[in-house]
Design a protein around this motif. Structure first.
Motif, mmCIF file in Angstrom:
data_model
loop_
_atom_site.group_PDB
_atom_site.id
_atom_site.type_symbol
_atom_site.label_atom_id
_atom_site.label_comp_id
_atom_site.label_asym_id
_atom_site.label_seq_id
_atom_site.Cartn_x
_atom_site.Cartn_y
_atom_site.Cartn_z
ATOM 1 N N GLN A 44 0.830 -1.207 0.000
ATOM 2 C CA GLN A 44 0.000 0.000 0.000
ATOM 3 C C GLN A 44 0.869 1.265 0.000
ATOM 4 O O GLN A 44 0.600 2.215 -0.726
ATOM 5 C CB GLN A 44 -0.934 0.001 1.208
ATOM 6 N N LYS A 45 1.923 1.274 0.801
ATOM 7 C CA LYS A 45 2.806 2.439 0.857
ATOM 8 C C LYS A 45 3.555 2.628 -0.464
ATOM 9 O O LYS A 45 3.738 3.752 -0.928
ATOM 10 C CB LYS A 45 3.797 2.298 2.012
ATOM 11 N N ILE A 46 3.966 1.527 -1.075
ATOM 12 C CA ILE A 46 4.649 1.614 -2.367
ATOM 13 C C ILE A 46 3.720 2.254 -3.389
ATOM 14 O O ILE A 46 4.109 3.153 -4.126
ATOM 15 C CB ILE A 46 5.105 0.221 -2.850
ATOM 16 N N GLY A 47 2.465 1.797 -3.406
ATOM 17 C CA GLY A 47 1.489 2.355 -4.334
ATOM 18 C C GLY A 47 1.298 3.844 -4.135
ATOM 19 O O GLY A 47 1.218 4.611 -5.097
ATOM 20 N N GLN A 48 1.242 4.277 -2.871
ATOM 21 C CA GLN A 48 1.076 5.702 -2.578
ATOM 22 C C GLN A 48 2.285 6.502 -3.043
ATOM 23 O O GLN A 48 2.146 7.583 -3.614
ATOM 24 C CB GLN A 48 0.857 5.910 -1.083
ATOM 25 N N LYS A 49 3.471 5.993 -2.809
ATOM 26 C CA LYS A 49 4.690 6.714 -3.186
ATOM 27 C C LYS A 49 4.889 6.779 -4.693
ATOM 28 O O LYS A 49 5.414 7.752 -5.218
ATOM 29 C CB LYS A 49 5.924 6.075 -2.527
ATOM 30 N N VAL A 50 4.492 5.728 -5.395
ATOM 31 C CA VAL A 50 4.687 5.661 -6.838
ATOM 32 C C VAL A 50 3.435 6.142 -7.581
ATOM 33 O O VAL A 50 3.405 6.188 -8.802
ATOM 34 C CB VAL A 50 5.092 4.227 -7.255
ATOM 35 N N LEU A 51 2.398 6.512 -6.808
ATOM 36 C CA LEU A 51 1.155 7.073 -7.342
ATOM 37 C C LEU A 51 0.405 6.091 -8.245
ATOM 38 O O LEU A 51 -0.003 6.449 -9.362
ATOM 39 C CB LEU A 51 1.418 8.390 -8.088
ATOM 40 N N ASN A 82 -3.345 -1.862 -9.195
ATOM 41 C CA ASN A 82 -2.181 -1.806 -10.080
ATOM 42 C C ASN A 82 -0.893 -2.202 -9.369
ATOM 43 O O ASN A 82 -0.011 -2.782 -9.999
ATOM 44 C CB ASN A 82 -2.029 -0.415 -10.691
ATOM 45 N N ILE A 83 -0.756 -1.882 -8.099
ATOM 46 C CA ILE A 83 0.480 -2.237 -7.403
ATOM 47 C C ILE A 83 0.643 -3.749 -7.366
ATOM 48 O O ILE A 83 1.745 -4.273 -7.529
ATOM 49 C CB ILE A 83 0.590 -1.603 -5.987
ATOM 50 N N THR A 84 -0.455 -4.464 -7.195
ATOM 51 C CA THR A 84 -0.394 -5.930 -7.197
ATOM 52 C C THR A 84 0.105 -6.438 -8.548
ATOM 53 O O THR A 84 0.978 -7.310 -8.614
ATOM 54 C CB THR A 84 -1.781 -6.524 -6.879
ATOM 55 N N TYR A 85 -0.416 -5.870 -9.621
ATOM 56 C CA TYR A 85 -0.002 -6.259 -10.973
ATOM 57 C C TYR A 85 1.484 -5.973 -11.202
ATOM 58 O O TYR A 85 2.226 -6.825 -11.715
ATOM 59 C CB TYR A 85 -0.866 -5.524 -11.999
ATOM 60 N N VAL A 86 1.934 -4.785 -10.811
ATOM 61 C CA VAL A 86 3.339 -4.395 -11.005
ATOM 62 C C VAL A 86 4.253 -5.291 -10.173
ATOM 63 O O VAL A 86 5.288 -5.769 -10.662
ATOM 64 C CB VAL A 86 3.549 -2.904 -10.661
ATOM 65 N N VAL A 87 3.875 -5.549 -8.930
ATOM 66 C CA VAL A 87 4.681 -6.413 -8.063
ATOM 67 C C VAL A 87 4.730 -7.828 -8.634
ATOM 68 O O VAL A 87 5.786 -8.472 -8.622
ATOM 69 C CB VAL A 87 4.156 -6.376 -6.609
#
Length: 158
Positions: free
Chosen positions: A66-73, A78-83
């Motif tokens: 969740q924090k990664i998603g917030q920092k990378v906007l 989408n963060i799950t897909y990117v990870v």
């Protein structure tokens, strides 16, 4: 065939310069982003993937998704897909939080750390080259102006 009535109010100087600034800023942004994205793609990544790797590389410890998603906007979906994509490339690993099963952390693998270290200097140079259209003095002038513009626009959207 009847033409549509296209009369608009005359454009005053403030409107004219605002519209001109928007066009110039948009075109400059597109040109710079195009150069930088080409560099990112040469590493087999997209800009979001590089942003995640960069954030994790510069973090002292694993970070919650969740924090990664917030920092990378990017959104939580989408963060799950990117990870997932970065994990398949063995550049990062997930691990569950010991205290809260709902929280998942991500951290760079040794391969991810080495990979990022191997590309960072070249990527940094690509950014320097993309910004070479301005002198150092011009950069020092434009940075605070763009910050001012961005903060003023952000204040209007809140």
């Amino acid at each position: 065939m009847k033409q549509a009535n296209r009369t608009t109010a005359p454009v005053n100087d403030v409107e004219k310069e605002s519209l001109h600034l928007w066009m110039v800023l948009s075109r400059a942004y597109q040109s710079v982003v195009s150069l930088i994205n080409a560099d990112i793609q040469s590493y087999g990544l997209n800009p979001t993937e590089l942003g995640v790797l960069d954030f994790l590389y510069h973090s002292d410890e694993p970070q919650p998704l969740q924090k990664i998603g917030q920092k990378v906007l990017i959104s939580s979906g989408n963060i799950t897909y990117v990870v997932d994509k970065l994990e398949k490339k063995n550049l990062l690993a997930r691990r569950s939080c010991d205290n809260d099963r709902r929280v998942i952390f991500a951290e760079l693998t040794e391969q991810g750390n080495s990979f990022f270290e191997g590309i960072f200097d070249q990527h940094k140079q690509a950014i320097v080259e993309a910004m070479a259209g301005l002198t150092q003095e011009e950069k020092l002038v434009v940075i605070p102006l763009l910050k001012k513009l961005g903060f003023a626009a952000a204040d209007k959207t809140v």
